[in-house]
Design a protein around this motif. Structure first.
Motif, PDB file in Angstrom:
ATOM      1  N   LEU A  73      40.794  51.374  38.968  1.00  0.00           N
ATOM      2  CA  LEU A  73      41.538  50.135  38.770  1.00  0.00           C
ATOM      3  C   LEU A  73      41.510  49.368  40.088  1.00  0.00           C
ATOM      4  O   LEU A  73      42.002  49.858  41.104  1.00  0.00           O
ATOM      5  N   SER A  74      40.924  48.173  40.087  1.00  0.00           N
ATOM      6  CA  SER A  74      40.721  47.408  41.329  1.00  0.00           C
ATOM      7  C   SER A  74      41.466  46.088  41.296  1.00  0.00           C
ATOM      8  O   SER A  74      41.393  45.342  40.322  1.00  0.00           O
ATOM      9  N   PHE A  75      42.171  45.814  42.401  1.00  0.00           N
ATOM     10  CA  PHE A  75      42.809  44.522  42.636  1.00  0.00           C
ATOM     11  C   PHE A  75      41.982  43.811  43.709  1.00  0.00           C
ATOM     12  O   PHE A  75      41.882  44.287  44.838  1.00  0.00           O
ATOM     13  N   PHE A  76      41.409  42.660  43.393  1.00  0.00           N
ATOM     14  CA  PHE A  76      40.616  41.909  44.367  1.00  0.00           C
ATOM     15  C   PHE A  76      41.462  40.789  44.964  1.00  0.00           C
ATOM     16  O   PHE A  76      42.070  40.002  44.238  1.00  0.00           O
ATOM     17  N   VAL A  82      33.199  38.566  44.710  1.00  0.00           N
ATOM     18  CA  VAL A  82      32.276  39.683  44.922  1.00  0.00           C
ATOM     19  C   VAL A  82      31.268  39.685  43.774  1.00  0.00           C
ATOM     20  O   VAL A  82      31.650  39.590  42.604  1.00  0.00           O
ATOM     21  N   ARG A  83      29.992  39.780  44.097  1.00  0.00           N
ATOM     22  CA  ARG A  83      28.946  39.777  43.075  1.00  0.00           C
ATOM     23  C   ARG A  83      28.117  41.055  43.198  1.00  0.00           C
ATOM     24  O   ARG A  83      27.887  41.547  44.300  1.00  0.00           O
ATOM     25  N   TYR A  93      33.350  39.418  40.473  1.00  0.00           N
ATOM     26  CA  TYR A  93      34.714  39.915  40.536  1.00  0.00           C
ATOM     27  C   TYR A  93      35.535  38.871  41.279  1.00  0.00           C
ATOM     28  O   TYR A  93      35.335  38.651  42.475  1.00  0.00           O
ATOM     29  N   LEU A  94      36.460  38.226  40.565  1.00  0.00           N
ATOM     30  CA  LEU A  94      37.165  37.070  41.096  1.00  0.00           C
ATOM     31  C   LEU A  94      38.339  37.470  41.983  1.00  0.00           C
ATOM     32  O   LEU A  94      39.003  38.484  41.727  1.00  0.00           O
ATOM     33  N   PRO A  95      38.627  36.665  43.019  1.00  0.00           N
ATOM     34  CA  PRO A  95      39.815  36.911  43.837  1.00  0.00           C
ATOM     35  C   PRO A  95      41.088  36.832  43.001  1.00  0.00           C
ATOM     36  O   PRO A  95      41.183  36.054  42.062  1.00  0.00           O
ATOM     37  N   VAL A 160      41.517  40.010  34.586  1.00  0.00           N
ATOM     38  CA  VAL A 160      42.918  39.711  34.310  1.00  0.00           C
ATOM     39  C   VAL A 160      43.562  39.231  35.599  1.00  0.00           C
ATOM     40  O   VAL A 160      43.475  39.894  36.635  1.00  0.00           O
ATOM     41  N   LYS A 161      44.196  38.088  35.532  1.00  0.00           N
ATOM     42  CA  LYS A 161      44.777  37.468  36.721  1.00  0.00           C
ATOM     43  C   LYS A 161      45.875  38.333  37.320  1.00  0.00           C
ATOM     44  O   LYS A 161      46.700  38.903  36.614  1.00  0.00           O
TER      45      LYS A 161
END
Length: 327
Positions: A73-76, A82-83, A93-95, A160-161
């Motif tokens: 499970l990653s929180f960016f 990140v591509r 992978y969006l901030p 997911v925001k």
């Protein structure tokens, strides 16, 4: 050992639960850049790490996923997307977004990093059987658990925001001062809370994004203007600008400014500016060189009381209780 191989080895997940736990972080500096791992939490089945990466050049990190005991499970965070190219498929992978999934053994990835960009993410590693008890009640979870059993890649949560509630929970975990079994129970309860919120937000996000995409169309010129607005906010975080003021400054109508900014950066104008101010506040509190009053005025607040209220609303606790002893 080559620099790239050194980086891959640096980020291999090791469980510290059997060690003295005196080490709170590890660092690597080589010709490619600077890399830091913070040890947030270790237990027999759950591991939590926070990572900071900065490359001195544009770089493609090649990685092969070996057999794992974890779902990731990653929180960016940060400002940069990140591509990667995973098993031949391009992903982003969006901030300030969350991703939760399983990657099959043998998967290959080329992760692309930009020169001088600072990347930050918090990863929670969950045991492979974490979702098993709920698989009989939910079809999607059942598909996920079956994919894991068959060693097939599967994304349970994607883009997911990171809501304010999730940000507060992640900070509560990082700043928890409990010890022993009390800490283990506390952290695991917060992880369960995060997962429940993510599964709910996943459905809500689909509805919101559909409505937003139907209501806005952006040209390349619009996207350039909105990028300039974002950079302007980053540089002038001490000022509190209205949508009307920004609209006039950048010659873009207010509707397109509000909707377009949120569409591109997944945060409203006020939310983004507030996030920027709070990030600076955390850095200053961590440095422990300024009083709360000094930080408040430096960030553009009229008083320390106004700053403390904004900080507590954002993180869930007042700045005077901020503590990083665990990291």
């Amino acid at each position: 050992m080559k620099n790239g191989e050194e980086i891959v080895e640096f980020f291999v997940i090791e469980n510290m639960v059997t060690k003295a736990m005196s080490q709170s972080k590890k660092e690597l500096v080589n010709d490619l850049g600077m890399f830091t791992t913070y040890y947030i939490f270790d237990s027999v089945d759950i591991i939590i790490r926070q990572y900071y990466l900065k490359y001195n050049q544009d770089y493609k990190l090649q990685y092969v996923f070996e057999e794992t005991d974890y779902i990731e499970l990653s929180f960016f965070f940060g400002k940069h997307i990140v591509r990667d190219v995973l098993n031949g498929k391009t992903n982003r992978y969006l901030p300030f977004h969350c991703y939760l999934g399983y990657l099959q053994c043998g998967s290959t990835a080329d992760v692309l990093f930009e020169k001088d960009a600072v990347y930050e993410h918090l990863d929670i590693y969950l045991p492979l059987d974490f979702f098993n008890e709920w698989s009989q009640y939910d079809e999607t979870i059942a598909e996920f658990t079956n994919a894991i059993k068959n060693n097939q890649s599967y994304s349970l949560v994607k883009e997911v925001k990171l809501t304010q509630e999730l940000l507060i929970l992640s900070n509560v975990i990082k700043t928890c001062n409990y010890k022993g079994i009390a800490k283990e129970i506390f952290v695991k309860s917060k992880v369960l809370e995060i997962v429940s919120i993510l599964l709910n937000e996943k459905e809500v996000r689909v509805e919101e994004c559909t409505k937003l995409q139907l209501g806005i169309k952006l040209t390349v010129e619009d996207e350039v203007i909105l990028l300039n607005v974002r950079d302007f906010i980053d540089l002038n975080y001490k000022e509190f600008y209205t949508t009307e003021e920004l609209s006039k400054m950048f010659f873009i109508n207010e509707y397109k400014l509000k909707k377009g900014f949120k569409y591109l950066y997944n945060l409203g104008l006020f939310e983004y500016a507030q996030q920027r101010r709070m990030n600076v506040a955390i850095q200053k509190l961590e440095a422990a060189k300024h009083t709360i009053t000094e930080i408040a005025f430096d960030l553009g607040y009229s008083s320390s009381v106004a700053f403390s209220k904004a900080f507590k609303k954002h993180y869930g606790y007042p700045p005077k209780k901020f503590c990083l002893t665990d990291i």
